[in-house]
Scaffold this motif. Structure first.
Motif, PDB file in Angstrom:
ATOM      1  N   ALA A  60       0.831  -1.212   0.000  1.00  0.00           N
ATOM      2  CA  ALA A  60       0.000   0.000   0.000  1.00  0.00           C
ATOM      3  C   ALA A  60       0.864   1.260   0.000  1.00  0.00           C
ATOM      4  O   ALA A  60       0.583   2.213  -0.734  1.00  0.00           O
ATOM      5  CB  ALA A  60      -0.944  -0.002   1.201  1.00  0.00           C
ATOM      6  N   GLY A  61       1.912   1.277   0.798  1.00  0.00           N
ATOM      7  CA  GLY A  61       2.800   2.434   0.832  1.00  0.00           C
ATOM      8  C   GLY A  61       3.472   2.670  -0.508  1.00  0.00           C
ATOM      9  O   GLY A  61       3.547   3.810  -0.993  1.00  0.00           O
ATOM     10  N   ASN A  62       3.950   1.592  -1.122  1.00  0.00           N
ATOM     11  CA  ASN A  62       4.579   1.710  -2.444  1.00  0.00           C
ATOM     12  C   ASN A  62       3.574   2.153  -3.499  1.00  0.00           C
ATOM     13  O   ASN A  62       3.893   2.952  -4.372  1.00  0.00           O
ATOM     14  CB  ASN A  62       5.218   0.381  -2.859  1.00  0.00           C
ATOM     15  CG  ASN A  62       6.433   0.053  -2.033  1.00  0.00           C
ATOM     16  OD1 ASN A  62       7.099   0.931  -1.496  1.00  0.00           O
ATOM     17  ND2 ASN A  62       6.716  -1.234  -1.911  1.00  0.00           N
ATOM     18  N   TRP A  63       2.362   1.622  -3.413  1.00  0.00           N
ATOM     19  CA  TRP A  63       1.321   1.985  -4.378  1.00  0.00           C
ATOM     20  C   TRP A  63       1.010   3.477  -4.297  1.00  0.00           C
ATOM     21  O   TRP A  63       0.923   4.158  -5.320  1.00  0.00           O
ATOM     22  CB  TRP A  63       0.052   1.167  -4.133  1.00  0.00           C
ATOM     23  CG  TRP A  63      -1.055   1.557  -5.064  1.00  0.00           C
ATOM     24  CD1 TRP A  63      -2.076   2.422  -4.811  1.00  0.00           C
ATOM     25  CD2 TRP A  63      -1.222   1.132  -6.412  1.00  0.00           C
ATOM     26  NE1 TRP A  63      -2.870   2.550  -5.915  1.00  0.00           N
ATOM     27  CE2 TRP A  63      -2.359   1.768  -6.917  1.00  0.00           C
ATOM     28  CE3 TRP A  63      -0.512   0.279  -7.237  1.00  0.00           C
ATOM     29  CZ2 TRP A  63      -2.821   1.572  -8.219  1.00  0.00           C
ATOM     30  CZ3 TRP A  63      -0.962   0.082  -8.531  1.00  0.00           C
ATOM     31  CH2 TRP A  63      -2.105   0.721  -9.003  1.00  0.00           C
ATOM     32  N   VAL A  64       0.852   3.991  -3.095  1.00  0.00           N
ATOM     33  CA  VAL A  64       0.525   5.406  -2.912  1.00  0.00           C
ATOM     34  C   VAL A  64       1.668   6.283  -3.449  1.00  0.00           C
ATOM     35  O   VAL A  64       1.426   7.247  -4.176  1.00  0.00           O
ATOM     36  CB  VAL A  64       0.213   5.730  -1.430  1.00  0.00           C
ATOM     37  CG1 VAL A  64       0.177   7.228  -1.177  1.00  0.00           C
ATOM     38  CG2 VAL A  64      -1.108   5.080  -1.032  1.00  0.00           C
ATOM     39  N   ARG A  65       2.896   5.942  -3.106  1.00  0.00           N
ATOM     40  CA  ARG A  65       4.042   6.729  -3.608  1.00  0.00           C
ATOM     41  C   ARG A  65       4.091   6.718  -5.133  1.00  0.00           C
ATOM     42  O   ARG A  65       4.270   7.745  -5.771  1.00  0.00           O
ATOM     43  CB  ARG A  65       5.352   6.204  -3.026  1.00  0.00           C
ATOM     44  CG  ARG A  65       5.634   6.699  -1.629  1.00  0.00           C
ATOM     45  CD  ARG A  65       7.018   6.312  -1.154  1.00  0.00           C
ATOM     46  NE  ARG A  65       7.205   4.877  -0.997  1.00  0.00           N
ATOM     47  CZ  ARG A  65       6.726   4.166   0.015  1.00  0.00           C
ATOM     48  NH1 ARG A  65       6.039   4.755   0.966  1.00  0.00           N
ATOM     49  NH2 ARG A  65       6.938   2.870   0.091  1.00  0.00           N
ATOM     50  N   TRP A  66       3.930   5.546  -5.726  1.00  0.00           N
ATOM     51  CA  TRP A  66       3.964   5.423  -7.178  1.00  0.00           C
ATOM     52  C   TRP A  66       2.813   6.213  -7.807  1.00  0.00           C
ATOM     53  O   TRP A  66       3.014   6.958  -8.753  1.00  0.00           O
ATOM     54  CB  TRP A  66       3.871   3.951  -7.580  1.00  0.00           C
ATOM     55  CG  TRP A  66       3.722   3.772  -9.055  1.00  0.00           C
ATOM     56  CD1 TRP A  66       4.716   3.805  -9.985  1.00  0.00           C
ATOM     57  CD2 TRP A  66       2.500   3.559  -9.769  1.00  0.00           C
ATOM     58  NE1 TRP A  66       4.181   3.619 -11.232  1.00  0.00           N
ATOM     59  CE2 TRP A  66       2.821   3.468 -11.123  1.00  0.00           C
ATOM     60  CE3 TRP A  66       1.167   3.433  -9.373  1.00  0.00           C
ATOM     61  CZ2 TRP A  66       1.867   3.251 -12.117  1.00  0.00           C
ATOM     62  CZ3 TRP A  66       0.222   3.220 -10.356  1.00  0.00           C
ATOM     63  CH2 TRP A  66       0.558   3.138 -11.702  1.00  0.00           C
ATOM     64  N   ARG A  67       1.637   6.050  -7.249  1.00  0.00           N
ATOM     65  CA  ARG A  67       0.442   6.686  -7.809  1.00  0.00           C
ATOM     66  C   ARG A  67       0.559   8.205  -7.793  1.00  0.00           C
ATOM     67  O   ARG A  67       0.202   8.879  -8.748  1.00  0.00           O
ATOM     68  CB  ARG A  67      -0.783   6.241  -7.005  1.00  0.00           C
ATOM     69  CG  ARG A  67      -2.081   6.570  -7.659  1.00  0.00           C
ATOM     70  CD  ARG A  67      -2.194   5.663  -8.887  1.00  0.00           C
ATOM     71  NE  ARG A  67      -3.537   5.599  -9.331  1.00  0.00           N
ATOM     72  CZ  ARG A  67      -4.002   6.291 -10.371  1.00  0.00           C
ATOM     73  NH1 ARG A  67      -3.228   7.090 -11.047  1.00  0.00           N
ATOM     74  NH2 ARG A  67      -5.249   6.170 -10.733  1.00  0.00           N
ATOM     75  N   LEU A  68       1.039   8.752  -6.687  1.00  0.00           N
ATOM     76  CA  LEU A  68       1.156  10.203  -6.568  1.00  0.00           C
ATOM     77  C   LEU A  68       2.269  10.755  -7.447  1.00  0.00           C
ATOM     78  O   LEU A  68       2.224  11.921  -7.843  1.00  0.00           O
ATOM     79  CB  LEU A  68       1.360  10.605  -5.110  1.00  0.00           C
ATOM     80  CG  LEU A  68       0.160  10.346  -4.206  1.00  0.00           C
ATOM     81  CD1 LEU A  68       0.488  10.705  -2.767  1.00  0.00           C
ATOM     82  CD2 LEU A  68      -1.081  11.085  -4.687  1.00  0.00           C
ATOM     83  N   THR A  69       3.238   9.944  -7.772  1.00  0.00           N
ATOM     84  CA  THR A  69       4.308  10.375  -8.662  1.00  0.00           C
ATOM     85  C   THR A  69       3.862  10.339 -10.123  1.00  0.00           C
ATOM     86  O   THR A  69       4.095  11.277 -10.872  1.00  0.00           O
ATOM     87  CB  THR A  69       5.554   9.471  -8.488  1.00  0.00           C
ATOM     88  OG1 THR A  69       5.959   9.532  -7.127  1.00  0.00           O
ATOM     89  CG2 THR A  69       6.681   9.916  -9.383  1.00  0.00           C
ATOM     90  N   VAL A  70       3.204   9.264 -10.503  1.00  0.00           N
ATOM     91  CA  VAL A  70       2.830   9.057 -11.897  1.00  0.00           C
ATOM     92  C   VAL A  70       1.572   9.827 -12.284  1.00  0.00           C
ATOM     93  O   VAL A  70       1.534  10.500 -13.312  1.00  0.00           O
ATOM     94  CB  VAL A  70       2.629   7.550 -12.176  1.00  0.00           C
ATOM     95  CG1 VAL A  70       2.065   7.317 -13.551  1.00  0.00           C
ATOM     96  CG2 VAL A  70       3.933   6.818 -11.998  1.00  0.00           C
TER      97      VAL A  70
END
Length: 153
Positions: A60-70
């Motif tokens: 979940a943490g990785n998903w949120v970071r990736w999502r907010l970047t992309v």
């Protein structure tokens, strides 16, 4: 539960996890679709968690970071995506704690400015609808409007 079923289920999970990280729910569904029994699935999931190859909080943490970047989106959009992936509410709350009101507002403002540059003459109604589709709350959209109107004056 046979040793052969465990081996096949383990191999399937390793192949799936080699392609990309997965949530517990995703692996459970994939194993069920492949015809593995519930006790086999439970055993493999427990083994993967013990080896730290399956960790919903890290996912979940990785998903949120990736999502907010992309492709930045609002808190509610992220919440719905994570819920759909089978992440529990407690984990969702913990990973979204850093995505505060100010950061969400800055993301919405950036997206609005980009959209305004791309589409000259876009109406506020269309811009607001765009931001709402991206999961930004009415409060955030109203704040973006106030900031953009103040800049134009």
């Amino acid at each position: 539960m046979s040793a052969q079923d465990l081996r096949k289920a383990r191999e399937k999970c390793y192949r799936l996890l080699a392609a990309r990280s997965r949530t517990e729910q995703e692996l459970r569904h994939r194993l069920a679709d492949a015809g593995f029994a519930g006790d086999v699935t439970d055993e493999i999931i427990l083994e993967l968690k013990h080896k730290n190859l399956l960790n919903d909080e890290a996912y979940a943490g990785n998903w949120v970071r990736w999502r907010l970047t992309v492709k930045p989106v609002g808190r509610e959009y992220l919440r719905k995506e994570l819920k759909y992936k089978g992440i529990g509410s407690e984990i969702i709350d913990s990973v979204l704690i850093d995505y505060d009101h100010e950061r969400e507002l800055q993301n919405a403002l950036t997206l609005a400015r980009q959209r305004l540059e791309r589409e000259r003459g876009i109406t506020w109604r269309r811009l607001a609808a765009f931001l709402h589709r991206r999961g930004f709350s009415t409060e955030i959209v109203a704040a973006v409007y106030r900031l953009l109107v103040e800049v134009e004056r």
